[in-house]
Design an enzyme around this catalytic site. Structure first.
Site, mmCIF file in Angstrom:
data_model
loop_
_atom_site.group_PDB
_atom_site.id
_atom_site.type_symbol
_atom_site.label_atom_id
_atom_site.label_comp_id
_atom_site.label_asym_id
_atom_site.label_seq_id
_atom_site.Cartn_x
_atom_site.Cartn_y
_atom_site.Cartn_z
ATOM 1 N N VAL A 13 0.825 -1.205 0.000
ATOM 2 C CA VAL A 13 0.000 0.000 0.000
ATOM 3 C C VAL A 13 0.861 1.258 0.000
ATOM 4 C CG1 VAL A 13 -1.808 1.275 1.206
ATOM 5 C CG2 VAL A 13 -1.883 -1.228 1.138
ATOM 6 N N LYS B 26 -7.883 -2.140 8.657
ATOM 7 C CA LYS B 26 -9.184 -2.575 9.204
ATOM 8 C C LYS B 26 -9.031 -3.435 10.448
ATOM 9 C CE LYS B 26 -8.092 -5.190 5.469
ATOM 10 N NZ LYS B 26 -7.493 -4.618 4.265
ATOM 11 N N GLU C 166 -11.111 5.654 4.963
ATOM 12 C CA GLU C 166 -11.776 5.184 3.737
ATOM 13 C C GLU C 166 -11.109 3.928 3.188
ATOM 14 O OE1 GLU C 166 -14.445 4.696 1.614
ATOM 15 O OE2 GLU C 166 -14.695 6.881 1.720
ATOM 16 N N VAL D 173 -11.901 -0.171 4.294
ATOM 17 C CA VAL D 173 -13.002 -1.025 3.842
ATOM 18 C C VAL D 173 -13.134 -0.907 2.330
ATOM 19 C CG1 VAL D 173 -15.461 -1.530 3.999
ATOM 20 C CG2 VAL D 173 -14.248 -0.676 6.013
ATOM 21 N N GLY E 57 -11.182 -0.974 -0.512
ATOM 22 C CA GLY E 57 -10.289 0.090 -0.974
ATOM 23 C C GLY E 57 -10.782 0.977 -2.098
ATOM 24 N N GLY F 4 -1.301 -15.072 -6.120
ATOM 25 C CA GLY F 4 -1.129 -13.941 -5.212
ATOM 26 C C GLY F 4 -2.437 -13.383 -4.667
ATOM 27 N N ASP G 99 -11.545 -11.346 8.052
ATOM 28 C CA ASP G 99 -11.302 -10.072 7.358
ATOM 29 C C ASP G 99 -12.634 -9.392 7.021
ATOM 30 O OD1 ASP G 99 -9.520 -8.217 5.625
ATOM 31 O OD2 ASP G 99 -11.010 -8.968 4.203
ATOM 32 N N LYS H 270 -14.299 -5.578 8.424
ATOM 33 C CA LYS H 270 -14.875 -4.517 7.583
ATOM 34 C C LYS H 270 -16.350 -4.291 7.903
ATOM 35 C CE LYS H 270 -11.557 -5.763 4.009
ATOM 36 N NZ LYS H 270 -11.337 -6.698 2.896
ATOM 37 N N GLY I 191 -5.446 -4.377 -2.966
ATOM 38 C CA GLY I 191 -4.410 -4.180 -3.974
ATOM 39 C C GLY I 191 -3.814 -2.795 -3.832
#
Lengths: 443, 443
Positions: free
Chosen positions: A14, A105, A129, A132, A134, A187, A201, A205, A313
């Site tokens: 990121v 998150k 922002e 959650v 992206g 990946g 996960d 969110k 991503g």
């Protein structure tokens, strides 16, 4: 033109994505905002980590604490991940009165209430922002776009790994383990996939979205979570024959008694869950494929809406981080740090109902002996639990004396269904454990 | 708790919808915003107009000008419609330094540049989320959510009437006129449907989105517009056989030479158009049915996104108006009227390319004599225009000596295609005028 300086913690996927996006569109952002965001420094674990996009060494430091304390750093972006040191990073920046942007998150799920309170006390905002879905500006949509709405339903495909696995299982008739291995190779799945495939996960969110939409802090331990491990190809195919598609959904449903009086008396009651569900294949949410995310939101004024995009991503997340950085920059420029607070607890009496009270329809697949009277026994158990059967399929052409029996029910709470299923399971005609998957039909 | 007073002009569908939504959720909004929005007065044409939701007479006035001038009115919502008096209303409120919320896309399309300039001069903001795709917070998404993105593609289903007609034509194999009559009966189409079915309403909306995304004012007369009148059932069915669905799209595509150098040298060049197009039936945009709207946005950082919801109607539009009112209220509370200006001209050298230069794929349906050599003649004409054929269908089973011939081309600019089509039309083998519909494939 005014300028603010941004310091980023984290130079991985990121962090380097934000650097790359800022290089590409920083000038465009400046012309839109009427002010310049300067990326002053990036704190990383080590100078020689592998990164999706290279970052010039002159921008790097390994000392996040000194960077955060630099007087010329105006905004801090926490893109390091994790929940321990990341918590210190965010608290340190807020303590210094610096606005923080985070994509984390897991951190918000574990420590959101504490961090939001710290933000309020320091009068420095916390923007999330990117935490959650992206690429989808869903936080802004719910908090600002739908500020005039009571959110009655929210159904989110918020985990790209699971959606990728379910999409390929449906399209290629492949088994869970085979597709998971392929997702890992490409990946799309971690070496330890449990955070994704077991629903945790999605829980992080959906808890954030539920808190935001309903105005009280939804503690993760109150959220019922089921993942997609063990989902069988048979159920995907029977669902398809019935006109349904199985998706892993984060689900928020208002369960309050109708009307303002009821809500005022008891506070709002909501279901917050994560589980795989059958949804009608004709619904737009069913056509969300592969790693894409989508969030269906029903407001009492706006009606049905849906937001679709990449959920994770480097690039999609970078887009959300830049959006938050822009908001932070404007709030600094105008001296309005708390214009839109990170979280407004406006429904203190709200509560999450236990899954036992949550209402849905159900898909049941039984594997039973092919003999007379079996359906009558099962129907009698469901009838005693006051669960009505909407349809039954016993497909032809099965060899041997064991047949699948598929039942779709009408709406009922989870408790009587679980009770009935327990009784059905104890019938001697069973040749495999019954399968239950919930059905969400957007009525 | 701070309070601001809202005055509404217009008590029809949208105005009474906002009143109803405010009655229902005004208290909720106040608890979220930390301030109260009081609906002080509603200016209407006449006290006894029919309204979808009743409004108490004590709130009504027939004198909009006096209401706008009331010193205690802080925010004005122009929900009257039209482009003449509505322009005066907005200008008058701005002149008095009062922020204005409008749902009026025709007004913005005709006078947007003037109104945005007036807002800038008076330092009172003009908010218009409700003007494009009411229930979808697309203005906020593009302006704030995607502030770090160059918008390379935007495809919008932004007219509910047309989408309703196309959905029913496809699902029921019904003709355009029959479905239009039914849409009118159900209240989905006006007595004079030309604003909708000829594409002008879509033009208003797509022009606003193009201006916002690309930073220069897109004049409506530069936008190429085709509606859905005369679209034939045959084309809907052939498209379906080829795996496509026909939708009326507002289209914005970046046509700049690649790279920053090219853009900087020449300013950005964009295609802005409204026309019916074939889109792949597997694309999520193709599953947007009936009166729903959806806007597909591709950003150079975020990738593909889609926003879906009701585009019109009293409630969806009211939701957007309340969102803008909340922003206006916060901007008043914090004294930041120009925090996010209505329109930032950040690409002064930008321009809309003529449709002749716009590039797409094409669907061609010819009605020709069933004799040898016809396809060779047509292929030769297309070849000379450097348009390559991607596929050809000549369906079997047609009686008589006239057959349909369907060609799908690869990408080419509109000019050579139009030229080739003109030559094809002059061939003696034609038994009906050729049909051309563009194909958008989201590559």
């Amino acid at each position: 033109m005014k300028q603010v300086n941004l310091g980023i913690i984290g130079g991985g996927t990121v962090g380097s994505g934000v650097y790359h996006a800022w290089r590409q569109n920083g000038a465009l952002m400046a012309s839109r905002l009427g002010m310049r965001v300067h990326l002053a420094q990036i704190a990383v674990k080590a100078f020689d980590e592998p990164r999706p996009y290279p970052i010039p060494e002159s921008l790097l430091t390994t000392d996040w604490r000194s960077m955060v304390r630099r007087p010329d750093i105006d905004i801090v972006a926490e893109l390091a991940g994790g929940t321990t040191v990341a918590r210190d990073m965010v608290l340190e920046a807020l303590r210094l009165g610096k606005p923080v942007v985070t994509a984390n998150k897991a951190l918000l799920s574990a420590h959101g209430e504490e961090l939001f309170e710290a933000a309020g006390q320091s009068r420095a905002n916390l923007y999330y922002e990117a935490s959650v879905a992206g690429g989808i500006p869903i936080i802004k949509a719910i908090r600002e776009g739908f500020v005039g709405n009571r959110i009655t339903h929210l159904f989110g495909i918020v985990n790209g790994t699971c959606n990728y696995i379910l999409t390929r299982m449906k399209q290629e008739r492949a088994g869970f383990e085979a597709v998971l291995a392929e997702a890992h190779r490409l990946g799309y799945a971690e070496a330890d996939p449990s955070l994704d495939v077991d629903g945790h996960d999605s829980l992080h969110k959906i808890g954030i979205l539920a808190s935001l939409a309903h105005g009280f802090w939804v503690r993760p331990e109150t959220v019922h979570v089921e993942g997609i491990r063990g989902l069988s190809q048979a159920d995907i195919q029977f669902a398809e024959r019935l006109g349904y598609t199985i998706k892993l959904l984060g689900i928020i449903k208002a369960a309050s008694p109708a009307g303002r009086a009821g809500r005022a008396a008891r506070g709002s009651r909501i279901q917050v869950s994560v589980y795989p569900a059958l949804i009608p294949s004709s619904h737009v949410l069913a056509s969300v494929h592969h790693v894409f995310n989508a969030i269906f939101v029903r407001g009492d004024i706006v009606g049905d809406t849906l937001f679709y995009g990449r959920g994770a991503g480097k690039d999609a997340t970078a887009s959300a981080v830049l959006s938050d950085v822009a908001d932070a920059a404007l709030d600094l420029k105008f001296g309005t740090p708390c214009r839109v607070p990170p979280f407004v607890p406006h429904e203190r009496a709200g509560a999450v109902i236990p899954i036992a009270q949550a209402v849905s329809r159900y898909y049941l697949r039984l594997t039973v002996l092919d003999q007379p009277g079996v359906l009558a026994q099962i129907a009698a158990i469901l009838g005693r639990a006051r669960i009505s059967i909407a349809s039954v399929i016993q497909p032809e052409g099965h060899a041997g004396d064991v047949v699948p029996l598929i039942l779709m029910t009408h709406e009922a709470p989870n408790a009587p269904l679980a009770h009935a299923l327990d009784r059905i399971q104890r019938l001697a005609v069973n040749r495999a454990p019954p399968v239950m998957i919930r059905v969400e039909s957007f009525d």
